[in-house]
Every structure is written in C-alpha cells, then in structure tokens.
Design an enzyme around this catalytic site. Structure first.
Site, PDB file in Angstrom:
ATOM      1  N   HIS A 150       1.713   5.501  -9.073  1.00 38.75           N
ATOM      2  CA  HIS A 150       1.772   3.967  -9.226  1.00 38.75           C
ATOM      3  C   HIS A 150       1.615   3.307 -10.634  1.00 38.75           C
ATOM      4  CE1 HIS A 150       1.734   0.225  -6.854  1.00 38.75           C
ATOM      5  NE2 HIS A 150       0.775  -0.069  -8.019  1.00 38.75           N
ATOM      6  N   GLU A 151       0.454   3.617 -11.119  1.00 39.16           N
ATOM      7  CA  GLU A 151      -0.060   2.906 -12.148  1.00 39.16           C
ATOM      8  C   GLU A 151       0.820   3.585 -13.364  1.00 39.16           C
ATOM      9  OE1 GLU A 151      -1.865   0.471 -11.710  1.00 39.16           O
ATOM     10  OE2 GLU A 151      -2.830   1.126 -10.038  1.00 39.16           O
ATOM     11  N   HIS A 210       3.702   1.118 -13.855  1.00 41.96           N
ATOM     12  CA  HIS A 210       3.257   0.129 -14.388  1.00 41.96           C
ATOM     13  C   HIS A 210       3.384   0.431 -15.788  1.00 41.96           C
ATOM     14  CE1 HIS A 210       2.548  -2.892 -11.124  1.00 41.96           C
ATOM     15  NE2 HIS A 210       1.535  -1.897 -10.698  1.00 41.96           N
ATOM     16  N   GLU A 257       5.596  -4.829 -10.186  1.00 43.23           N
ATOM     17  CA  GLU A 257       5.452  -4.072  -8.977  1.00 43.23           C
ATOM     18  C   GLU A 257       6.572  -3.284  -8.577  1.00 43.23           C
ATOM     19  OE1 GLU A 257       2.343  -4.056  -8.488  1.00 43.23           O
ATOM     20  OE2 GLU A 257       2.147  -2.668  -6.715  1.00 43.23           O
TER      21      GLU A 257
END
Lengths: 500, 500
Positions: B265-266, B269, B295
């Site tokens: 997830h990170e 980003h 996001e």
C-alpha cells in the site's frame, strides 16, 4: 528569578524562533548523516540552504537588533539579562557581516561537500572531492574575510567555535604541546614493553557492541528517553533539543575499542547537551560554551572515566557477559586501553599522539587561510606533516586527508578545539578528583552520579554564559593550561611503558 | 518547453522556498513518527509550529501574491503557466483565510495531539486523549469556518485533500456504497465456504518480513536509492522530495498479511511520489493531485496487484524462501488474501468491508463539523456505528476510536479519500487491463514495469495539474464512479465464496 521585562520577553520570543530553526537544521543534518537516501542529498541541500537563509534573515532583522539594544540599555552589567544580550549581540553581529547570499551558498556547498566527501572517501581518492572542497574553501575565505572585518580571517573562524580564541594564542600552545609530546612518544618508542593487545581483539558482533556501549552510556547518565544512538560514517553528537540529543557511532568487528570509546566520547557530548539548564531553553545563553568546552566533556568521559581502572572494575563483568569467551581480566585488558602508537586515524588515536593529529590539522588550516596552501595541495601537505610528526605516511586517502568529515561541512577552525578540549578535560578531572576524593572507587561501584553532578554544577548549568577560560577559572581556579593533560599522560605512559 | 518569463521565474523562486519548508516539515514529521525520543516531543511541537508559521508568512506574502497575479495576467488560459498560477492561487487564498496565529496553534495542537494519542492508544483509553482532541476539534472548526468563508465548513476541509470535493457530492456516493456493499457482505455471510487461513498464519519473524516486503516493493518499482522503509505505529508514506520518499510499516509476527499489504500500500504512494515529473520540481504543480488520487495508487498496488494470482505466481517462491517451512501453495494461499469478514481495524480490513469503515468515519466527521457531535461523544458514536454497519462493537479503544492517527494530526476530511481512492484504483486498473492486455501474465513474470509506465503517463506525469475527476476522465474516459470497484468486489467474492 525576577520577572522578565517586556524587552527581555521580546528578545526571548525572537530568539526562540532562531533556536527552533537551529533545531530543524540539526534534525535535517542528523538525518543527512544517518538515514537520508542517496538520491535525496541534492534536495536536502536546497532545504538546508533555504532554512539557513531564513535563519540568517531572522538573525539580521531590525526587530532583533532593536530587542537586543533595548535589553542592553536596561540590564545592569553582569546580570543574566545583560549576558543574554551580549551573546545575542555576538551572533547577530557575526551574521550581519555575512551576506545572506553567501550564507545560503555555504549551506548548499556544505551539503554538496559532504556528499562528494562520502563518495571520495569510499573510493579513497581525494580528487573526487577536490572541486567541492575548493569551492568550500573559497566561500569560507570570503566568509572569514567578512567576519574578520579587517582582522585576521582565521581568527574569525576560530572564534566561532571557541569564543575569543586566536591563532596567536594557539601557536605557542601547540608548539608547547609538540615539544612535550614528542619526548613522551620517544619514551614509548624506547621502552622494552610491548602491550599484548589480544584481550581487545577478537570477534565483536555489532549488536552486542551496541548494547554494551548503550549500557555504558546509560550508566554514566545518558538518558535514552531524551536521546538516541545510531550508526553513521563519522561519529557525532547533536543537540536537537535538550530533550532530544542524538549521538552516532561506528564500529570494528575485530576490536571493541573504536566502538566503545566512540560511544563514551559522544556520550560526554550528550551529557552536556542534556544537562543544559532548562530555565535557559530557547534563549541566547541556553546552549554550550563553545566547542573546546564541549570537547572537554567528551574527552573527560572517554579518557578519564572510560579508560580508568575503576570504570573497568564495574564494566568487566558486563563486558564478559556481552562477549562470552572473552578471556579478558583487568590487568591484561587495561594496558590495551593505553597503547601509544602513531597511527593514521585521529578518532582512534591514543591520548599521547592525539594532540599531534590536531597539530597537523591546525598547521594546514593556518596555511589554507593565510593563502600559503590551496585546496589541491591538501593531500601533499597532509602526508608530509604525518611523516614529520608521526613518522608515517598514509597509503590511502581514506586513512589520510579524507578521514574526517569536518572540512566537507565547512568546519574550518574547529579542529584546534579538540586539543583544547583534551587539556580542559584533564584540568576539570583533576579538580573533580580533589573535590570528590578518588573517583575510581565510585566508578567501580557504577556510581558515576557524583562526577556528573559536579560537571552539571561547574560546567553544564551555565550554558553559554562564560567563555572557555572564564568557565575554567570558575570551575578549577585557573584558565586553560596544558599542565594537567601532560601530567595525566606522563602518569599513564609510566604505568604502561615503565618509569623514566 | 518555452523559456519562463521573469514573472514565472519569480513565482517559481518564491514557491521553491515554500516547497523547501514543506520538505523540512515532512522530514520533522516523519522523524516524529519513527525516531524521535519520547522526551523530544514538546520541543518538536515548537519547531513544527515555528516552521508552519514561517510557511504561512511566505504563502501570504505580498511578494507571492504579486508574482501570482503577474503570471495570471500574462499566461494564456489552459497553458502550463496558467495552471501553475491557478494552483498557487488556491493555496495562497486558503492560507490567507487562516490567521497565522491559528496556523501555528494548529501545528502545536497536532504535535501535542499525536503525543497524547500515542499515550492513550497504548493505555487503550480515549479519555487520555480527550482534552487534546477537543482542543484540536475546536481549532479545526475555527479553521474550517475561516476557510469556508461563509460556505460549508466541512466542505472546506474536504477540499484541502481532494480539490473540489463536497459533502453534498459524497453523501449519495457513500449511501450508494453502503447500499451495494451490505448485500455483498450478506452474500458472504450466507455462503457455506469458510476460508482456511492457516497458510497465512504461523511464525513470521520481523526481519524476513521486512526483507520480503522490501523485495516486493523493489520489484514493483520502488527505488530505495530514493526512499526508505522504517517501522512506525501507524504506517504512512511521505514525499520529502521526489528523490527522498519514506514509507513506514508495522507487522504481526503471527500473520504476514498486515505487514506485506501495508508495505505494498505505502509502496503505491511511494511510486506516485517518485514518479512526479522532475521538470515540475519545486513548482506549484510539482506534487500529487490530491489524496483521493494518491490513495488510488496505493490501493491499486495493494489490492489489484498484490492480491492478484499473477503477483503470487511471481511471489510464492520468494515467500517460501523467506519463510521456510511455510506450506503455502497458490490455491490455498490466494483465498486467504480475499477473506471477507467484518473486523475492527480499518487498515487491515478486507476490500468489501473497507468502504464501511470509511463510511463510519465520514458520518462522524460530518456530525462533528455540523456541531451535532462533540469530541467527548466520539467513542460512543464510533461504537454505535460499528454495531450498525459491521455488526461488532470494539471492546477496547485501541481497536476502536483510537486506531487511526489521523484525527490526532488534525486530519479531518481526509478519510473519505480512502474510499474514493479505492473506486479510482479499480477504475484505473480496469482501463490499464484493457490497454495492456491481461496484466496477470506480466505479473507472473515479475514484470510490473508496463503497469507502472502506464500509471506514470496517465497519472504521475501530470502532478497537480488536474483535479481527481479531470485526471480520471483523461486516463479512463470517465469521471469517478464506484462501478469498477463494485464489479471487482463482486468478482472476487464469487471466486472465493461461490456464485450469486
């Protein structure tokens, strides 16, 4: 304490913002040395330059000048308020002499310098650092000329780190040091004793080294709830805040000494930063009394405590537990902490040759700022002086002219404070010894608090109020002198290498 | 590119300093979440407040207003220069509406808030955070009212994170989401299938987890020479610079999923931050297009890549090597990545219930800024909504109202972007699928570059030039809609829990 006047309040309010910028800069610089990804260094350079520029604007703002002038006008001479104004005035005038553009250019050049130094050091080739170094030297010459305002440029640099210090006062001091250290070194060379260094060598994995070092730091009083210990190429300690003091270390797997004494050294700096007086937080006086005094704290804990028999009576069981299988007993280990041998690396030098490492750097800096030496001549000058003073010539730049980070950060005029700090450390420790009784018995019990308390009262509690010599005179009864250091070194050389 | 005009150069020069302050603030905030000693948080709060104040001064300075007005006057509509001025104008006007004192007070309250949140979370007692939270809500209400300038306060907060977003547009969107997700959840509840989660559970020591996660991040394109991965209480990613992107993670020793999917997830980003266009560095457009778009990148890599069969055909041998003895094969492991089960923790929620976690936070924020709810009512409101929407009530605040860091940092209006991001992720991925052919075959070969390249061109390369809907319309042919997400979720639920 009396209530602050409106002028004092205004000064403190403006100064607190400058200190906040210092704190931000310290964090960004710490991060640059510890965790910054390689690709981020150009962007970091920009940010440091911008914050430095903003700090410069604040320090040279009419509002601050006005607040300082008002406090100067109203505060009785010798009062705390007058001293606050005096120290603020000094910083403000130094800043005013340096154009903001130059301050920003310097911040950027430092950031580029440290990145180039790191690459050059890895490749062990000073030429990869030459362009950045020449640029830095050029900017530092401009800065020194601006700061000196007609006086001696190198003095202006010395004064930044050790207020009031001058080349003229240091030259005889270093000449004297050289004169006394060389025969001491000869005595070692002439001794039949060879220290068996096996007890200090072996296999010391990083994690137990870190734990043992951190436990020692904690035992002498370093607070980890107000500080950290991380790895970096070049060990340092930075006070981001009194409650956020960060030190770094490096290690060798085959010898525990560089790691441990590095940590104890930085812990000495750290204890000073953590011991600054809370009531002076964010004010002009709420910082250290200069690098020589700072260095006295690191050298004191590293050498006078960490290399003492008493400390090792406490530390040895812990050492054995950290490194099982270590055959060390006190009588075999202790001499390995006092081996005197000319070597290449300053931070790992013994206490006798350490001063000569500094003398070399002092000579080079003097020549650099007198224009007798250019940035490109640095390696030759370095190697020649090492031959002359220590009898060795570095085969690789990484263990020669590239070993220290300082010049890449524009820190010219800083090195002498290391030798002054060693002298001050010995002088302070000798006085503490008189005041507290034999500290070795306390150390053996792990009781380092009385010594720390003594240093808190005599040194830490005064922040930046006194100059190095004023502070020493108050703490020890006399201004700085090399006598205590030389007595300490003679005693140690005799203990390890035999009598005269 | 054409040469910049003097007005554009002036704008970029002034803006670059604001971006440098942003970068300093991001570093200080990252440090606060990762390495700051406990005792340092008060001092850090001061520093953040001071830098925030300085940033506010710069953003509201007459010099910047003048530069923006000049570029507005000379740049042809629709040109890059005009868009630079438009985005600068937006930030400048938002800043001008908030008094500097309030901006500083907010920075300080955030810093105190996050420290109190951390203590409260540890003790699992929201009351330890109540005073700071109430203060933050009060200041955020003032800020929202100032920003709204007569309009709806909560809209002003939404607009900060997702430009153009309004409560009125989000209410039907969330109502629709709830309407479609609840029957999907019922279908799971009615299914006879119970996923055997054993393959995802066991003993996963932190260091192999970190190595495996970092290898996955590297494989999808995250550059560690321009970024880092560290531990923190609450995972996040921050772009200190395009070349210095730092993500954090946390882990469970008994289940690899929270750690790995957190990192992926990170990394999503991080790929966005690292993929921003270099030619827009330091300019108003040289940043992301808002949190919903941000996001979309994290959810895309986490869910559409990381939970795909193709990814696991590539990852499984590496997984087995990292965790020897793991019995996992693809057919047994894959369903464990798609378990649907109402749970307490948002960041560990499955893709179906995730939207409901967000809907709950959206409801609470709306009520908070409409004055229907006070800071002290938060726990009750939270627990009641979890009962209603997910059928569970947190027994402990740490897994309830204290689980997220956001509110302690004053991030109100941010949560909705998570749901919008999930929708955008599905919409982008469906289009990429059409454009690139079945990406699963590429993933199975470890070839994530075509997808990254596609995202670079369609999303990353435009910086902040387009709003979320403009960007999606250009990238996918249509503005944001929940259709692709719901189709994706239905397909997955069917694959794991059986047909309709």
């Amino acid at each position: 304490m009396t209530e602050p006047t409106p002028a004092q309040e205004r000064l403190h309010q403006l100064w607190a913002e400058i200190r906040d910028l210092d704190s931000a800069l310290a964090t960004l610089e710490w991060d640059q040395e510890t965790f910054l990804p390689e690709g981020g260094s150009a962007a970091r350079g920009r940010v440091l330059a911008t914050l430095t520029g903003i700090r410069h604007q604040r320090l040279t703002s009419p509002a601050l000048a006005d607040a300082v002038a008002r406090v100067e006008a109203e505060a009785p001479p010798g009062s705390l308020a007058a001293d606050q104004a005096r120290v603020a005035r000094r910083d403000l005038e130094r800043a005013t002499r340096v154009p903001e553009e130059l301050a920003r250019a310097l911040a950027l050049a430092k950031s580029q310098g440290v990145a180039a130094w790191r690459r050059a050091r890895e490749a062990s080739d000073v030429r990869l650092f030459e362009r950045e170094l020449a640029h830095l030297v050029e900017l530092k010459r401009q800065e020194a000329a601006a700061l000196a305002d007609g006086g001696a440029p190198y003095d202006a640099l010395l004064d930044e780190f050790d207020p009031g210090s001058t080349e003229a006062a240091l030259v005889p001091l270093f000449a004297g040091l050289r004169r006394d250290l060389v025969p001491l070194l000869d005595r070692v060379r002439g001794s039949a004793v060879t220290v068996d260094e096996d007890p200090a060598r072996g296999s010391f994995p990083v994690e137990p080294q870190r734990r043992f070092g951190a436990a020692a730091a904690r035992a002498i009083g370093f607070r980890f709830d107000a500080g950290r210990l991380d790895l970096s190429t070049h060990p340092f300690c930075t006070g981001i805040a009194r409650t956020d003091v960060r030190m770094t270390w490096r290690y060798q797997e085959d010898d525990f000494r560089p790691g441990l004494f590095g940590i104890l050294h930085e812990s000495g700096h750290g204890l000073y930063e953590q011991g600054l007086p809370p009531e002076l937080d964010h004010t002009p006086l709420g910082r250290d009394a200069g690098s020589a005094v700072h260095e006295s704290q690191s050298r004191l804990w590293e050498n006078h405590v960490g290399r003492s028999r008493g400390f090792w009576r406490w530390a040895l069981p812990r050492f054995r537990a950290a490194f099982p299988g270590t055959p060390a007993d006190l009588d075999r280990l202790w001499p390995t902490l006092h081996v005197v041998r000319p070597s290449f690396i300053r931070v790992e030098a013994d206490e006798v040759t350490y001063g000569l490492h500094i003398a070399i750097r002092f000579e080079i800096e003097r020549a650099l700022f007198a224009g007798r030496l250019g940035a490109v001549d640095l390696r030759d000058a370095w190697n020649q002086l090492y031959r002359e003073l220590l009898g060795l010539e570095p085969a690789r730049d990484a263990e020669g002219v590239l070993q220290d980070i300082h010049w890449s950060l524009g820190l010219f005029g800083y090195f002498p404070t290391y030798a002054l700090g060693s002298m001050a450390a010995a002088q302070l420790f000798a006085t503490a010894h008189r005041d507290l009784g034999d500290p070795e018995e306390l150390f053996a019990r792990g009781d380092f608090a009385p010594l720390l308390h003594w240093l808190r009262e005599r040194v830490h509690a005064h922040g930046a109020r006194w100059t190095r010599d004023e502070l020493l005179a108050r703490a020890t009864g006399a201004p700085l002198s090399p006598d205590a250091l030389l007595a300490h070194l003679r005693e140690q050389v005799e203990a390890v290498y035999g009598g005269r």
